[in-house]
Design a protein around this motif. Structure first.
Motif, PDB file in Angstrom:
ATOM      1  N   PHE A 282      56.495 -53.471  47.145  1.00  0.00           N
ATOM      2  CA  PHE A 282      55.516 -54.546  46.927  1.00  0.00           C
ATOM      3  C   PHE A 282      54.383 -54.041  46.027  1.00  0.00           C
ATOM      4  CE2 PHE A 282      56.389 -58.165  49.863  1.00  0.00           C
ATOM      5  CZ  PHE A 282      57.580 -57.681  50.403  1.00  0.00           C
ATOM      6  N   THR A 283      54.363 -54.454  44.784  1.00  0.00           N
ATOM      7  CA  THR A 283      53.297 -54.157  43.797  1.00  0.00           C
ATOM      8  C   THR A 283      52.632 -52.790  44.052  1.00  0.00           C
ATOM      9  OG1 THR A 283      52.945 -56.543  43.775  1.00  0.00           O
ATOM     10  CG2 THR A 283      51.399 -55.213  42.493  1.00  0.00           C
ATOM     11  N   VAL A 284      53.368 -51.766  43.714  1.00  0.00           N
ATOM     12  CA  VAL A 284      52.907 -50.396  43.972  1.00  0.00           C
ATOM     13  C   VAL A 284      51.864 -50.006  42.915  1.00  0.00           C
ATOM     14  CG1 VAL A 284      53.660 -48.030  44.380  1.00  0.00           C
ATOM     15  CG2 VAL A 284      55.242 -49.917  44.793  1.00  0.00           C
ATOM     16  N   TYR A 285      50.778 -49.395  43.359  1.00  0.00           N
ATOM     17  CA  TYR A 285      49.713 -49.004  42.425  1.00  0.00           C
ATOM     18  C   TYR A 285      49.211 -47.612  42.793  1.00  0.00           C
ATOM     19  CZ  TYR A 285      46.328 -49.628  46.163  1.00  0.00           C
ATOM     20  OH  TYR A 285      45.639 -49.471  47.341  1.00  0.00           O
ATOM     21  N   GLY A 286      48.461 -47.010  41.871  1.00  0.00           N
ATOM     22  CA  GLY A 286      47.862 -45.710  42.173  1.00  0.00           C
ATOM     23  C   GLY A 286      47.781 -44.834  40.938  1.00  0.00           C
ATOM     24  N   PRO A 287      47.291 -43.592  41.115  1.00  0.00           N
ATOM     25  CA  PRO A 287      47.183 -42.655  39.998  1.00  0.00           C
ATOM     26  C   PRO A 287      48.528 -42.447  39.306  1.00  0.00           C
ATOM     27  CG  PRO A 287      46.111 -41.772  41.960  1.00  0.00           C
ATOM     28  CD  PRO A 287      46.805 -43.019  42.385  1.00  0.00           C
ATOM     29  N   TRP A 288      48.508 -42.259  38.035  1.00  0.00           N
ATOM     30  CA  TRP A 288      49.686 -42.076  37.198  1.00  0.00           C
ATOM     31  C   TRP A 288      50.545 -43.349  37.135  1.00  0.00           C
ATOM     32  CZ3 TRP A 288      49.534 -37.958  34.179  1.00  0.00           C
ATOM     33  CH2 TRP A 288      48.793 -36.850  34.603  1.00  0.00           C
ATOM     34  N   GLY A 289      49.889 -44.500  37.361  1.00  0.00           N
ATOM     35  CA  GLY A 289      50.591 -45.781  37.422  1.00  0.00           C
ATOM     36  C   GLY A 289      51.115 -46.269  36.090  1.00  0.00           C
ATOM     37  N   ARG A 290      51.603 -47.521  36.126  1.00  0.00           N
ATOM     38  CA  ARG A 290      52.208 -48.111  34.932  1.00  0.00           C
ATOM     39  C   ARG A 290      51.190 -48.952  34.173  1.00  0.00           C
ATOM     40  NH1 ARG A 290      56.391 -51.292  37.787  1.00  0.00           N
ATOM     41  NH2 ARG A 290      55.742 -52.825  36.260  1.00  0.00           N
ATOM     42  N   PRO A 291      51.022 -48.664  32.876  1.00  0.00           N
ATOM     43  CA  PRO A 291      50.008 -49.389  32.102  1.00  0.00           C
ATOM     44  C   PRO A 291      50.301 -50.878  31.934  1.00  0.00           C
ATOM     45  CG  PRO A 291      50.710 -47.402  30.950  1.00  0.00           C
ATOM     46  CD  PRO A 291      51.636 -47.579  32.108  1.00  0.00           C
ATOM     47  N   ASP A 292      51.522 -51.316  32.246  1.00  0.00           N
ATOM     48  CA  ASP A 292      51.827 -52.747  32.092  1.00  0.00           C
ATOM     49  C   ASP A 292      51.396 -53.540  33.315  1.00  0.00           C
ATOM     50  OD1 ASP A 292      53.821 -51.514  33.699  1.00  0.00           O
ATOM     51  OD2 ASP A 292      55.140 -53.232  33.381  1.00  0.00           O
ATOM     52  N   MET A 293      50.907 -52.869  34.362  1.00  0.00           N
ATOM     53  CA  MET A 293      50.537 -53.614  35.572  1.00  0.00           C
ATOM     54  C   MET A 293      49.071 -54.047  35.516  1.00  0.00           C
ATOM     55  SD  MET A 293      52.771 -51.853  38.565  1.00  0.00           S
ATOM     56  CE  MET A 293      52.196 -52.978  39.826  1.00  0.00           C
ATOM     57  N   ALA A 294      48.783 -55.166  36.178  1.00  0.00           N
ATOM     58  CA  ALA A 294      47.475 -55.811  36.011  1.00  0.00           C
ATOM     59  C   ALA A 294      46.313 -54.882  36.375  1.00  0.00           C
ATOM     60  CB  ALA A 294      47.430 -57.087  36.837  1.00  0.00           C
ATOM     61  N   TYR A 295      46.385 -54.188  37.526  1.00  0.00           N
ATOM     62  CA  TYR A 295      45.246 -53.354  37.937  1.00  0.00           C
ATOM     63  C   TYR A 295      44.932 -52.285  36.883  1.00  0.00           C
ATOM     64  CZ  TYR A 295      48.315 -49.433  39.052  1.00  0.00           C
ATOM     65  OH  TYR A 295      49.202 -48.385  38.941  1.00  0.00           O
ATOM     66  N   PHE A 296      46.011 -51.843  36.176  1.00  0.00           N
ATOM     67  CA  PHE A 296      45.869 -50.774  35.188  1.00  0.00           C
ATOM     68  C   PHE A 296      45.203 -51.312  33.921  1.00  0.00           C
ATOM     69  CE2 PHE A 296      47.877 -46.502  34.316  1.00  0.00           C
ATOM     70  CZ  PHE A 296      47.354 -46.335  33.060  1.00  0.00           C
ATOM     71  N   PHE A 297      45.785 -52.426  33.382  1.00  0.00           N
ATOM     72  CA  PHE A 297      45.179 -52.889  32.120  1.00  0.00           C
ATOM     73  C   PHE A 297      43.870 -53.634  32.349  1.00  0.00           C
ATOM     74  CE2 PHE A 297      48.676 -56.089  32.658  1.00  0.00           C
ATOM     75  CZ  PHE A 297      47.947 -57.267  32.687  1.00  0.00           C
ATOM     76  N   PHE A 298      43.630 -54.134  33.569  1.00  0.00           N
ATOM     77  CA  PHE A 298      42.305 -54.691  33.865  1.00  0.00           C
ATOM     78  C   PHE A 298      41.264 -53.565  33.749  1.00  0.00           C
ATOM     79  CE2 PHE A 298      43.654 -58.446  36.883  1.00  0.00           C
ATOM     80  CZ  PHE A 298      44.065 -59.160  35.777  1.00  0.00           C
ATOM     81  N   THR A 299      41.585 -52.406  34.306  1.00  0.00           N
ATOM     82  CA  THR A 299      40.654 -51.273  34.259  1.00  0.00           C
ATOM     83  C   THR A 299      40.336 -50.916  32.809  1.00  0.00           C
ATOM     84  OG1 THR A 299      41.546 -50.428  36.320  1.00  0.00           O
ATOM     85  CG2 THR A 299      40.375 -48.837  34.936  1.00  0.00           C
ATOM     86  N   LYS A 300      41.390 -50.826  32.020  1.00  0.00           N
ATOM     87  CA  LYS A 300      41.214 -50.458  30.610  1.00  0.00           C
ATOM     88  C   LYS A 300      40.334 -51.499  29.902  1.00  0.00           C
ATOM     89  CE  LYS A 300      44.106 -49.712  26.564  1.00  0.00           C
ATOM     90  NZ  LYS A 300      45.321 -50.316  26.049  1.00  0.00           N
ATOM     91  N   ASP A 301      40.650 -52.767  30.107  1.00  0.00           N
ATOM     92  CA  ASP A 301      39.932 -53.818  29.396  1.00  0.00           C
ATOM     93  C   ASP A 301      38.502 -53.984  29.896  1.00  0.00           C
ATOM     94  OD1 ASP A 301      42.159 -54.165  27.888  1.00  0.00           O
ATOM     95  OD2 ASP A 301      42.886 -55.942  28.923  1.00  0.00           O
ATOM     96  N   ILE A 302      38.298 -53.808  31.180  1.00  0.00           N
ATOM     97  CA  ILE A 302      36.924 -53.913  31.708  1.00  0.00           C
ATOM     98  C   ILE A 302      36.068 -52.824  31.063  1.00  0.00           C
ATOM     99  CG2 ILE A 302      35.489 -53.617  33.775  1.00  0.00           C
ATOM    100  CD1 ILE A 302      37.769 -54.939  35.408  1.00  0.00           C
ATOM    101  N   LEU A 303      36.613 -51.620  30.985  1.00  0.00           N
ATOM    102  CA  LEU A 303      35.849 -50.518  30.376  1.00  0.00           C
ATOM    103  C   LEU A 303      35.573 -50.769  28.900  1.00  0.00           C
ATOM    104  CD1 LEU A 303      37.419 -47.329  31.990  1.00  0.00           C
ATOM    105  CD2 LEU A 303      35.095 -48.160  32.268  1.00  0.00           C
ATOM    106  N   LYS A 304      36.477 -51.461  28.261  1.00  0.00           N
ATOM    107  CA  LYS A 304      36.285 -51.741  26.836  1.00  0.00           C
ATOM    108  C   LYS A 304      35.442 -52.984  26.597  1.00  0.00           C
ATOM    109  CE  LYS A 304      40.051 -49.719  24.257  1.00  0.00           C
ATOM    110  NZ  LYS A 304      41.214 -49.989  23.428  1.00  0.00           N
ATOM    111  N   GLY A 305      35.074 -53.678  27.655  1.00  0.00           N
ATOM    112  CA  GLY A 305      34.317 -54.912  27.500  1.00  0.00           C
ATOM    113  C   GLY A 305      35.177 -56.068  27.013  1.00  0.00           C
ATOM    114  N   LYS A 306      36.490 -55.931  27.193  1.00  0.00           N
ATOM    115  CA  LYS A 306      37.408 -56.982  26.737  1.00  0.00           C
ATOM    116  C   LYS A 306      37.646 -58.012  27.847  1.00  0.00           C
ATOM    117  CE  LYS A 306      41.698 -56.602  24.681  1.00  0.00           C
ATOM    118  NZ  LYS A 306      42.905 -55.827  24.411  1.00  0.00           N
TER     119      LYS A 306
END
Ligand SMILES: O=C(O)[C@H]1O[C@H](OP(=O)(O)OP(=O)(O)OC[C@H]2O[C@@H](n3ccc(=O)[nH]c3=O)[C@H](O)[C@@H]2O)[C@H](O)[C@@H](O)[C@H]1O
Length: 660
Positions: A282-306
């Protein structure tokens, strides 16, 4: 250095397993069918074949040409798999458990997210492990290689190969007697199935069958544990999802292929006596995760102000997921291996009924996606730019919620990590991997008395005197920053993909080399714009020693920039009244990039003013470091004490392996 031995093996003619960004081959069954009915095309094909044959007949028989020929002859029906020359020895050693009771496990997808964690956990507790991964480019292969480095360090040998490669699998099973197979290689992602449906069939159906065939044919059949998915519940609305619930309404092709996998597994269990356990993640998340998953790219985009898009259901219904922390899932995987009974078959022949199991591995507490974002905002200390949108019809389902009673009872599975705790660990890793690591891994600087570079806690200094002091170990402030130092640090923090420097009227070679090193380490590009041919050759002489790839353009800074695209980061050495024009030409504003400016007067030993476009205020600074996410548009920077002679710093920077 390990010697690579090319092995040619017979594979599916079209694509490797989980081919990621694979675009359907023109030579598909459909086009082949068309070819047969077009006499002109057939004639051209015939002539081409004759031409190719003639070419080979008259080619000189040197080794290179012969090698080329081998790969040409095989392109349509085989792919090359590179194995270390002594791969058998390495695989046997890696598969050997510490104790007689330990397992020998083949982990497929070992450089994937869950595969990495499982491989390391197995090795740590004393099992023997061999990894298999095809390193496809569905997402950043750099991340996969970094994961592999972790797995390597744990003592696991990872083979670069594909589960569709029947010859490779046969060799592997003949070389090592695996007691267990942990099958985690798959084409993941729910929404990507609309872009590349074939890759799901190829990996999750064909690849799985290829692996089951190899397992079934093994003299001593291994027990198999493999990753199915919560997505098999599809449009099921009965909550929480129990293993007994219907799974015949998949909402995505991804889900359909995982469901197909469950049925295929049953067949192999029934006919050949393979012991098989499917785990619905069920929607596995954590360190070394997959960049295509929402929690991962949300983090990236939030930091970029996107802006981030948050989906909602009809009538503003909440979308929620039973997010499950990777360590909990790993425990579930290991428990499934530990409780797996032996397969009963032998070399393809069933000797009796074998175990067949399916379990949910979830967290049992669904969390709305909006709540996930709120947690990320808190952890990142940055407000997200949110856009709430109706959920597109792309395979997503409204919610998932696992009933884990069966796994709890039979596997002793007990998830212990709530979303906030798990995301905290993820964010810590993310910052270290993508931001801090780069920031502190290499910072270079210099002044007239020498140059330095800093790598984590180690500092290397160059030159007779060392005038640079680092005030903060986190490298957020410097005393006397040269532009090279500053820009390197910024580029690292910004993870820039392209750095452009204009080096008009005799800029400093050390600065340019600093930029080149910075761009190299951030995976970016460095372009040096020089005023004339003489400067070009000076620059080329200095930079070629570094082995870095640098594009040098001769011309005025503004004109040269017109042809450039995708600028993340710009350094200009120009007059103040040119700033606006340069900004306009470079279109930096749209990309939220930073422009660092210096000019001749910045070398006069005085502090220098910079003006923030955000608050419009001018400040006097001697040096600045611009951390990620501060929204600064222009920094106007000067170095107090001028510059190192380019040659000295350049030589030092280029002399060692420090930057590799
Ligand atoms: O359990 C699984 O079997 C699957 O889990 C994962 O799929 P999902 O649960 O869909 O995770 P993920 O994509 O992170 O979207 C999370 C949430 O964010 C929402 N979402 C998504 C994107 C976006 O832009 N906005 C948004 O709101 C979206 O609507 C969703 O509600 C694995 O990727 C998949 O490989 C498989 O293992």
């Amino acid at each position: 250095m390990t010697q690579l031995k090319p092995i040619l093996s017979h594979l599916d003619p079209i694509i490797p397993s989980t081919p990621g960004k694979f675009k359907p081959d023109k030579f598909s069954a459909y086009s082949f069918h068309r070819l047969r009915f077009h006499p002109r095309l057939a004639l051209w094909s015939f002539l081409s074949v004759i031409f190719i044959l003639l070419f080979f007949c008259f080619s000189p028989p040197d080794g290179a040409a012969a090698a080329k020929r081998r790969s040409l002859q095989t392109t349509s029906y085989t792919i090359r798999v590179h194995l270390d020359s002594n791969w058998e020895v390495k695989a046997r050693n890696s598969a050997r458990p510490r104790s007689k009771t330990g397992f020998s496990v083949l982990v497929t997808g070992a450089a994937g997210f869950v595969g990495t964690h499982v491989s390391i956990a197995l090795k740590r507790r004393g099992d023997g492990v061999v990894g298999l991964d095809n390193f496809n480019n569905y997402y950043d292969t750099g991340l996969k290689k970094a994961r592999k480095a972790l797995v390597d360090r744990a003592g696991v040998y990872v083979i670069e190969g594909d589960i569709n490669d029947a010859v490779l699998l046969r060799n592997l099973f003949e070389t090592v007697h695996f007691t267990h197979v942990m099958h985690l290689a798959a084409q993941a992602g729910v929404r990507y199935a609309m872009q590349n449906p074939n890759s799901y069939i190829h990996s999750n159906v064909n690849g799985f069958v290829s692996l089951l065939e190899a397992c079934k044919n093994a003299t001593l059949q291994p027990s198999i544990v493999w990753a199915s998915s919560s997505s098999v519940y599809g449009l099921n609305s009965k909550v929480p999802f129990s293993e007994k619930d219907r799974t015949d309404q998949p909402a995505s092709l991804y889900a359909a292929t995982k469901k197909a996998g469950e049925e295929i597994a049953h067949t192999y269990n029934h006919i050949y006596g393979l012991s098989i356990t499917g785990l619905r993640f069920f929607t596995v998340y954590g360190p070394w995760g997959r960049p295509d998953m929402a929690y991962f790219f949300f983090t990236k985009d939030i930091l970029k102000g996107k802006e981030i898009k948050i989906f909602e259901g009809a009538d503003h219904a909440t979308v929620a997921r039973d997010f499950t922390y990777v360590d909990d899932v790993v425990k579930g995987c290991l428990a499934a291996l530990d409780t797996a009974k032996k397969s009963t078959g032998n070399g393809g022949k069933k000797k009796g009924a074998a175990q067949f199991r399916i379990y949910n591995l979830g967290n049992t507490s669904p969390v709305p996606v909006l709540k996930l974002v709120a947690i990320l905002e808190k952890l990142l200390k940055v407000k997200a730019k949110k856009k709430v949108l109706p959920m597109p019809r792309n395979g997503d389902v409204l919610f998932t919620h696992a009933n884990i009673s069966l796994a709890r009872k039979e596997l002793g599975y007990k998830p212990t990590t709530d979303l906030e705790t798990g995301l905290k660990k993820f964010v810590k890793w993310y910052i270290r991997y993508y931001v801090s690591k780069k920031k502190s891994a290499w910072l270079i600087g210099g002044n007239e008395s020498g140059g330095w570079m800093r790598n984590g806690e180690n500092e290397k200094r160059y030159g007779p005197r060392h005038g640079v002091q680092i005030i903060s170990p986190s490298c957020e402030t410097f005393s006397e920053s040269s532009v090279a130092e500053l820009v390197s640090a910024m580029a690292a923090g910004w993870n820039a993909t392209l750095i452009v420097e204009t080096w008009c009227q005799g800029g400093d070679i050390a600065t340019s080399i600093g930029l080149a090193v910075a761009s190299h380490h951030t995976g970016g590009r460095h372009i040096c714009i020089v005023p004339d041919e003489e400067s070009r050759s000076d620059y080329n002489n200095a930079i070629t020693k570094s082995g870095l790839l640098v594009q040098v353009i001769v011309g005025g800074s503004i004109e040269a920039m017109e042809g450039l695209d995708g600028i993340d980061f710009l350094v200009v050495d120009c007059k103040q009244d040119e700033y606006e024009r340069i900004l306009r030409v470079a279109k930096l504003g749209q990309r939220g990039a930073v422009l660092v400016c210096k000019n001749a007067s910045s070398r006069d030993g005085l502090g220098f003013g910079w003006r923030s476009l955000v608050d419009g205020k001018s400040r006097i600074v001697r040096s600045v470091f611009l951390p990620v996410g501060k929204g600064l548009d222009i920094a106007h920077v000067g170095a107090k004490t001028g510059h190192v002679k380019g040659d000295n710093l350049g030589k030092n920077l280029l002399s060692g392996n420090e930057f590799s």
